[in-house]
Design an enzyme around this catalytic site. Structure first.
Site, PDB file in Angstrom:
ATOM      1  N   HIS A 189       0.830  -1.218   0.000  1.00 23.34           N
ATOM      2  CA  HIS A 189       0.000   0.000   0.000  1.00 23.34           C
ATOM      3  C   HIS A 189       0.857   1.258   0.000  1.00 23.34           C
ATOM      4  CE1 HIS A 189      -3.657  -2.377   1.539  1.00 23.34           C
ATOM      5  NE2 HIS A 189      -3.856  -2.045   0.286  1.00 23.34           N
ATOM      6  N   GLU A 213       3.453  -5.919  -4.116  1.00 20.50           N
ATOM      7  CA  GLU A 213       2.566  -4.946  -4.741  1.00 20.50           C
ATOM      8  C   GLU A 213       2.755  -3.544  -4.167  1.00 20.50           C
ATOM      9  OE1 GLU A 213      -2.174  -4.176  -5.695  1.00 20.50           O
ATOM     10  OE2 GLU A 213      -1.562  -5.949  -4.557  1.00 20.50           O
ATOM     11  N   GLU A 239      -2.532  -0.062 -10.248  1.00 26.55           N
ATOM     12  CA  GLU A 239      -3.949   0.128  -9.916  1.00 26.55           C
ATOM     13  C   GLU A 239      -4.368   1.587  -9.938  1.00 26.55           C
ATOM     14  OE1 GLU A 239      -4.592   0.236  -5.192  1.00 26.55           O
ATOM     15  OE2 GLU A 239      -3.626  -1.611  -5.869  1.00 26.55           O
ATOM     16  N   HIS A 289      -6.665  -5.429 -11.253  1.00 23.20           N
ATOM     17  CA  HIS A 289      -7.034  -4.902  -9.942  1.00 23.20           C
ATOM     18  C   HIS A 289      -8.552  -4.909  -9.821  1.00 23.20           C
ATOM     19  CE1 HIS A 289      -7.655  -1.352  -7.113  1.00 23.20           C
ATOM     20  NE2 HIS A 289      -6.898  -2.176  -6.409  1.00 23.20           N
TER      21      HIS A 289
END
Length: 386
Positions: A189, A213, A239, A289
């Site tokens: 994140h 990610e 994303e 995503h």
């Protein structure tokens, strides 16, 4: 056939659009700009001023016209365009009595591998979530943060040593829970600086994650490329990107080994299939995503069906991420929702269009819930990415 109406529809935390034609065919799409649903709905209504009266089958022309109309882009504009694009493809499939993937060249696979969302406010809860996913037959799990999903109201602080050491230890526990029959999608994140991401990535290589990610903020593509060049595990990102040109710049710098286009924000099925083709030329995998509804899943599966380089599909679970904050039940939200087969896959539907439709009472059953503006702060008062 002509477009008669373009209607944004708010349900729970989702924003859908229905495009109706004078033949009675109705297409359904979804926007992915989830933090700006009201602004996106307003943009959809502006786009409707152009679309009403037009032939819905001229999808690429309408896409180019709306994208290039005002010279402005961004997530709100692209969320609106994506939702409309998906709905137009849905109409086209229904018009030809064929699934969208048939119109894109036909399937290269009959089912798509999926990964399950795992949430938790503690490492123990995340470990339990992995074990539960394994029991359900999933062969991959994602949304798997080594920092846990701590409340955004809780001020953050860790030393560098604590941050890296505890994150590495968490991944070790995740691998122990998963064994080797479940792949791990480690989700950062965007909470690391480049130097932190390199240290962390090298330390978890031995736990063979499927991908790392969004280790750093995606704003600077060169930083993502720097991290990718320094570690030996795949980077997955994309994303937040809203155009094929951002993906082109990422790929030209070898900034990712897996791209994560969001069908509901990158320009719909039209945009996502172009991203997949760009990636295919470089042997880069596609992991669409999909943190949204079964409508988004249905649109993603058209890409999964037709992209040779598709790897695995994000498949949301029953919660928005916090205890008691449940998502709408898929079968009560839409007809035709994709279902896990108990073996880590979902079947790709051959129903016309994208294969799903809103339940007539969905909006009444699940009233709109506006998202709160809330981000996490450091103990010193500065903003933390989470």
């Amino acid at each position: 056939m002509r477009i008669e109406s373009v209607t944004p529809i708010f349900i729970d935390r989702y924003l859908f659009v229905e495009v109706a034609t004078d033949t009675g065919i109705v297409g359904l799409g979804e926007s992915g700009a989830w933090a700006f649903q009201e602004g996106t709905a307003a943009t959809i209504e502006r786009f409707a001023e152009y679309l009403i009266g037009k032939d819905p089958l001229l999808i690429e022309h309408h896409w180019q016209y709306l994208y290039r109309w005002t010279h402005f882009g961004g997530s709100v504009v692209m969320g609106a365009l994506s939702a409309i694009d998906i709905a137009l493809w849905d109409i086209k499939g229904k018009f030809h009595d064929a699934p969208v993937h048939e119109l894109l060249g036909g399937k290269v696979r009959d089912r798509a591998r999926v990964y399950y969302h795992v949430f938790g406010e503690t490492t123990d809860e995340l470990v339990d979530g992995i074990a539960d996913a394994r029991k359900q037959g999933y062969t991959a799990v994602g949304h798997l943060t080594p920092f846990t999903d701590a409340p955004r109201t809780e001020p953050y602080f860790e030393t560098h040593a604590q941050k890296i050491t505890s994150a590495v230890e968490a991944v070790e526990r995740y691998r122990d829970a998963a064994g080797t029959d479940v792949d791990l999608g480690v989700e950062i994140h965007r909470r690391m600086s480049p130097y932190e991401a390199v240290a962390f990535g090298n330390a978890i290589e031995k736990y063979t994650p499927l991908f790392l990610e969004d280790p750093v903020l995606p704003d600077n593509i060169d930083e993502m490329a720097y991290v990718a060049s320094k570690i030996n595990i795949p980077i997955a990102t994309g994303e937040r990107y809203t155009s094929i040109w951002e993906f082109q710049m990422l790929l030209s710098r070898s900034g990712a080994q897996m791209v994560r286009p969001d069908v509901c924000i990158v320009g719909g099925i039209t945009g996502a299939r172009k991203v997949a083709a760009l990636a295919e030329a470089l042997h880069v995998a596609v992991v669409p995503h999909n943190p949204l509804s079964p409508v988004s899943t249905a649109a993603c599966l058209q890409i999964a069906a037709t992209a040779p380089n598709f790897l695995v599909q994000e498949f949301p679970n029953e919660t928005w991420g916090e205890k008691g904050d449940d998502r709408p039940t898929p079968a009560l939200l839409v007809t035709g929702a994709a279902e896990h087969d108990g073996k880590g896959f979902v079947q790709i539907s051959d129903a016309p269009g994208i294969g799903v439709a809103l339940q007539p009472d969905a909006a009444q059953r699940y009233p709109y819930r506006k998202r709160e503006i809330l981000t996490r702060l450091h103990v010193d008062g500065s903003v933390v990415d989470q």
